[in-house]
Motif scaffolding. Structure first.
Motif, PDB file in Angstrom:
ATOM      1  N   THR A  57      48.415  66.226 -15.043  1.00  0.00           N
ATOM      2  CA  THR A  57      49.675  65.858 -15.668  1.00  0.00           C
ATOM      3  C   THR A  57      50.077  64.423 -15.416  1.00  0.00           C
ATOM      4  O   THR A  57      51.086  63.971 -15.923  1.00  0.00           O
ATOM      5  CB  THR A  57      50.786  66.784 -15.140  1.00  0.00           C
ATOM      6  N   ARG A  58      49.314  63.722 -14.571  1.00  0.00           N
ATOM      7  CA  ARG A  58      49.710  62.337 -14.315  1.00  0.00           C
ATOM      8  C   ARG A  58      48.538  61.556 -13.749  1.00  0.00           C
ATOM      9  O   ARG A  58      47.512  62.136 -13.394  1.00  0.00           O
ATOM     10  CB  ARG A  58      50.900  62.280 -13.361  1.00  0.00           C
ATOM     11  N   GLU A  59      48.710  60.272 -13.642  1.00  0.00           N
ATOM     12  CA  GLU A  59      47.693  59.393 -13.057  1.00  0.00           C
ATOM     13  C   GLU A  59      48.158  58.963 -11.671  1.00  0.00           C
ATOM     14  O   GLU A  59      49.359  58.875 -11.436  1.00  0.00           O
ATOM     15  CB  GLU A  59      47.495  58.166 -13.956  1.00  0.00           C
ATOM     16  N   PRO A  60      47.278  58.675 -10.736  1.00  0.00           N
ATOM     17  CA  PRO A  60      45.839  58.854 -10.841  1.00  0.00           C
ATOM     18  C   PRO A  60      45.467  60.346 -10.816  1.00  0.00           C
ATOM     19  O   PRO A  60      46.169  61.147 -10.217  1.00  0.00           O
ATOM     20  CB  PRO A  60      45.306  58.130  -9.598  1.00  0.00           C
ATOM     21  N   ALA A  61      44.337  60.654 -11.442  1.00  0.00           N
ATOM     22  CA  ALA A  61      43.926  62.055 -11.585  1.00  0.00           C
ATOM     23  C   ALA A  61      43.736  62.727 -10.232  1.00  0.00           C
ATOM     24  O   ALA A  61      44.051  63.905 -10.060  1.00  0.00           O
ATOM     25  CB  ALA A  61      42.628  62.124 -12.390  1.00  0.00           C
ATOM     26  N   TYR A  62      43.238  61.969  -9.233  1.00  0.00           N
ATOM     27  CA  TYR A  62      42.974  62.624  -7.938  1.00  0.00           C
ATOM     28  C   TYR A  62      44.275  63.093  -7.289  1.00  0.00           C
ATOM     29  O   TYR A  62      44.331  64.129  -6.647  1.00  0.00           O
ATOM     30  CB  TYR A  62      42.160  61.705  -7.001  1.00  0.00           C
ATOM     31  N   GLU A  63      45.383  62.342  -7.503  1.00  0.00           N
ATOM     32  CA  GLU A  63      46.661  62.762  -6.909  1.00  0.00           C
ATOM     33  C   GLU A  63      47.193  63.990  -7.656  1.00  0.00           C
ATOM     34  O   GLU A  63      47.776  64.890  -7.059  1.00  0.00           O
ATOM     35  CB  GLU A  63      47.698  61.628  -6.919  1.00  0.00           C
ATOM     36  N   ALA A  64      47.012  64.015  -8.987  1.00  0.00           N
ATOM     37  CA  ALA A  64      47.452  65.182  -9.767  1.00  0.00           C
ATOM     38  C   ALA A  64      46.685  66.421  -9.291  1.00  0.00           C
ATOM     39  O   ALA A  64      47.260  67.499  -9.121  1.00  0.00           O
ATOM     40  CB  ALA A  64      47.229  64.943 -11.254  1.00  0.00           C
ATOM     41  N   LEU A  65      45.384  66.254  -9.055  1.00  0.00           N
ATOM     42  CA  LEU A  65      44.563  67.379  -8.594  1.00  0.00           C
ATOM     43  C   LEU A  65      45.000  67.814  -7.187  1.00  0.00           C
ATOM     44  O   LEU A  65      45.156  69.011  -6.918  1.00  0.00           O
ATOM     45  CB  LEU A  65      43.084  66.980  -8.606  1.00  0.00           C
ATOM     46  N   LEU A  91      30.534  70.736  -7.362  1.00  0.00           N
ATOM     47  CA  LEU A  91      30.732  71.888  -8.240  1.00  0.00           C
ATOM     48  C   LEU A  91      32.107  71.835  -8.912  1.00  0.00           C
ATOM     49  O   LEU A  91      32.260  72.066 -10.114  1.00  0.00           O
ATOM     50  CB  LEU A  91      30.594  73.155  -7.390  1.00  0.00           C
ATOM     51  N   LEU A  92      33.123  71.503  -8.110  1.00  0.00           N
ATOM     52  CA  LEU A  92      34.471  71.442  -8.674  1.00  0.00           C
ATOM     53  C   LEU A  92      34.547  70.313  -9.708  1.00  0.00           C
ATOM     54  O   LEU A  92      35.166  70.468 -10.771  1.00  0.00           O
ATOM     55  CB  LEU A  92      35.517  71.253  -7.565  1.00  0.00           C
ATOM     56  N   ALA A  93      33.894  69.193  -9.408  1.00  0.00           N
ATOM     57  CA  ALA A  93      33.892  68.061 -10.345  1.00  0.00           C
ATOM     58  C   ALA A  93      33.282  68.496 -11.685  1.00  0.00           C
ATOM     59  O   ALA A  93      33.849  68.229 -12.752  1.00  0.00           O
ATOM     60  CB  ALA A  93      33.127  66.892  -9.742  1.00  0.00           C
ATOM     61  N   GLN A  94      32.173  69.216 -11.602  1.00  0.00           N
ATOM     62  CA  GLN A  94      31.518  69.687 -12.843  1.00  0.00           C
ATOM     63  C   GLN A  94      32.438  70.622 -13.618  1.00  0.00           C
ATOM     64  O   GLN A  94      32.626  70.500 -14.819  1.00  0.00           O
ATOM     65  CB  GLN A  94      30.273  70.493 -12.478  1.00  0.00           C
ATOM     66  N   THR A  95      33.035  71.566 -12.889  1.00  0.00           N
ATOM     67  CA  THR A  95      33.875  72.582 -13.541  1.00  0.00           C
ATOM     68  C   THR A  95      35.098  71.954 -14.198  1.00  0.00           C
ATOM     69  O   THR A  95      35.494  72.338 -15.301  1.00  0.00           O
ATOM     70  CB  THR A  95      34.308  73.643 -12.506  1.00  0.00           C
ATOM     71  N   ARG A 124      32.949  63.026  -9.375  1.00  0.00           N
ATOM     72  CA  ARG A 124      32.938  63.529  -8.010  1.00  0.00           C
ATOM     73  C   ARG A 124      33.906  62.725  -7.135  1.00  0.00           C
ATOM     74  O   ARG A 124      34.516  63.272  -6.210  1.00  0.00           O
ATOM     75  CB  ARG A 124      31.507  63.459  -7.468  1.00  0.00           C
ATOM     76  N   THR A 125      34.065  61.437  -7.450  1.00  0.00           N
ATOM     77  CA  THR A 125      34.996  60.602  -6.680  1.00  0.00           C
ATOM     78  C   THR A 125      36.420  61.146  -6.784  1.00  0.00           C
ATOM     79  O   THR A 125      37.189  61.112  -5.819  1.00  0.00           O
ATOM     80  CB  THR A 125      34.979  59.151  -7.229  1.00  0.00           C
ATOM     81  N   THR A 126      36.782  61.638  -7.980  1.00  0.00           N
ATOM     82  CA  THR A 126      38.143  62.181  -8.150  1.00  0.00           C
ATOM     83  C   THR A 126      38.356  63.354  -7.202  1.00  0.00           C
ATOM     84  O   THR A 126      39.383  63.435  -6.512  1.00  0.00           O
ATOM     85  CB  THR A 126      38.353  62.624  -9.622  1.00  0.00           C
ATOM     86  N   VAL A 127      37.376  64.261  -7.147  1.00  0.00           N
ATOM     87  CA  VAL A 127      37.528  65.428  -6.266  1.00  0.00           C
ATOM     88  C   VAL A 127      37.514  64.981  -4.803  1.00  0.00           C
ATOM     89  O   VAL A 127      38.349  65.422  -3.996  1.00  0.00           O
ATOM     90  CB  VAL A 127      36.433  66.484  -6.535  1.00  0.00           C
TER      91      VAL A 127
END
Ligand SMILES: Cc1ncc(COP(=O)(O)O)c(C=O)c1O
Length: 469
Positions: free
Chosen positions: A19-27, A51-55, A60-63
């Protein structure tokens, strides 16, 4: 041994997390909220980063960055040789949050006790000698309480006999019993989205596969979706709140009730939760559905006090017999003292309800005024009863908003907590059960947090959640 959550299940639980940027913080916010809501239990192994990055179709950096952020905020830890595991958050409960100076708990849409309650406890204590002469294992409910509940239904235009009533330890226990007895593993069960989350949990625990019927503050029940879902999935049961639906505050029109009657004709048992149905501000709401079209649940949790733990089921005597037969596996009755207190309270409902109406309409007016003043771009619905406002946000930022407010000791539940099949990221439930001054302070905090969340400033709240009512 840790329990684990698969990447697929985590993806489903996260819903529209991005719902927002950066994606890693939203996750990270999405996972944080799942931990805080107890939807991911403590000591659960999270999926491997790759695996989570793929799904989730992210890098992978975001996860890895999301996990790093969760480690920094203390929500997960790395266990050598295992991976990332959620941490055990300190238990809240027993009302301890109220001891936290200045904190405001709006997770529980639960009004304070009816002021006459302590007096009723004292009166009831005078009956103690008679009460303790009973066996105490009362799985059906005391005759007196079942009779006064039947009379109360009668007063609402629903002729009822004591044989049609089973007393439970609150409406939650009633929902759980109904789910255990009437739902078979794999059954499709219709549920409103948004709904009351602990009902959804009880139904799922009984093996139900929930089929969502959307309800909106503006348009009520989505009858096209209802027809489509009921033809496609042949549901065996529907769990509904037709009067002052929690959290939208909507009440079903005749046409909406007709659409559910159609589903009932095809074999769907309608279970109607009336826990909030008598919490009108002015005129009582018309009774939804005819007496024998539905199984009804009631409770004193909101009309009198959540701590009483007295609720009930009204159903045909053969259904009551089935429920009664299955009950001992879960509990051996409702406490005698509370039942004796409840009998006196149900008899005094016409005196109790006006006080509740006054309290709730004051909270409602305060919440609406504060929200309209401080957050004019939010959509604040109009309701005529119930316990909460299902507020619309101009952006899908419910999770970071709730986490930010939590860091300032204002506890709320984000929109997705009430979802049956994901969504509601742009909604917030704002209960109006607290005193007006507290609601005003909470809205002040929300306004400050909203400004930061909109500007993309990261948020992180440390405290875990309690039950949500
Ligand atoms: C719609 C609804 N049903 C059931 C319950 C649980 O009620 P009780 O406290 O009687 O178990 C609640 C409590 O919040 C509720 O809002």
């Amino acid at each position: 041994m840790h329990s684990r959550i698969s990447a697929r299940s985590l993806e489903t639980a996260l819903g529209g997390w991005r719902t927002r940027e950066p994606a890693y913080e939203a996750l990270a916010d999405g996972i944080r909220l799942l931990c805080l809501d107890n939807r991911i239990a403590a000591r659960t192994l999270l999926p491997a980063e790759r695996l989570l990055a793929q799904t989730l179709a992210v890098s992978r950096t975001t996860v890895a960055s999301a996990y790093a952020s969760l480690r920094a905020s203390g929500h997960i830890e790395s266990v050598r040789g295992s991976g990332s595991v959620t941490t055990a958050q300190p238990l809240r409960g027993g009302g301890t949050v109220f001891a936290e100076p200045g904190s405001i708990d709006l997770q529980q849409a639960s009004p304070s006790a009816w002021p006459g309650l302590a007096g009723v406890f004292t009166e009831t204590a005078a009956e103690a000698a008679t009460l303790v002469s009973r066996t105490g294992y009362d799985t059906l409910g005391s005759r007196r309480l079942r009779e006064v509940i039947a009379q109360r239904y009668e007063a609402r235009g629903i002729p009822t006999s004591a044989e049609e009533v089973l007393v439970t330890a609150g409406a939650q226990s009633a929902i759980h019993l109904i789910a255990e007895v009437l739902v078979a593993r794999g059954d499709r069960v219709l549920a409103e989205t948004p709904t009351y989350p602990h009902a959804a949990e009880a139904l799922r625990a009984a093996g139900a596969r929930l089929v969502a019927v959307p309800v909106t503050t503006a348009d009520g029940w989505d009858l096209d979706r209802l027809r489509e879902a009921s033809q496609r999935t042949r549901p065996t049961l529907a769990y509904l709140m037709p009067t002052f639906q929690n959290p939208t505050g909507r009440s079903m029109t005749d046409r909406e009730q007709d659409a559910f009657r159609d589903a009932a004709r095809r074999g769907c048992t309608l279970v109607v939760d009336e826990t909030t149905a008598e919490l009108h501000f002015e005129r009582p709401a018309p009774v939804a559905f005819a007496p024998d079209e539905v199984i009804r649940l009631g409770s004193l949790g909101k009309t009198v006090w959540g701590g009483l733990r007295v609720g009930w089921i009204r159903a045909r005597p053969d259904v009551i017999r089935r429920l009664h037969a299955a009950r001992p596996a879960r509990d051996l009755g409702t406490p005698e003292f509370e039942q004796a207190v409840a009998s006196r309270l149900v008899e005094r409902m016409s005196e109790i309800l006006p006080q509740r109406a006054e309290l709730l309409s004051a909270g409602y007016r305060a919440a609406r005024a504060a929200l309209q003043h401080r957050l004019p771009e939010w959509e604040v619905p109009e309701v005529s009863g119930g316990v909460a406002l299902w507020v619309g946000l101009p952006a899908p930022l419910s999770a970071p908003l709730v986490l930010g407010a939590r860091a300032e000791a204002v506890y709320l539940s984000a929109g997705p907590r009430f979802a049956v099949d994901g969504g509601h990221e742009n909604r917030l439930r704002v209960p109006f059960t607290a005193p007006p001054a507290e609601i005003g302070r909470a809205v002040d905090v929300l306004a400050g947090v909203w400004e930061r969340v909109r500007a993309g400033v990261p948020t992180a709240g440390p405290a875990p959640v309690d039950v949500l009512v």
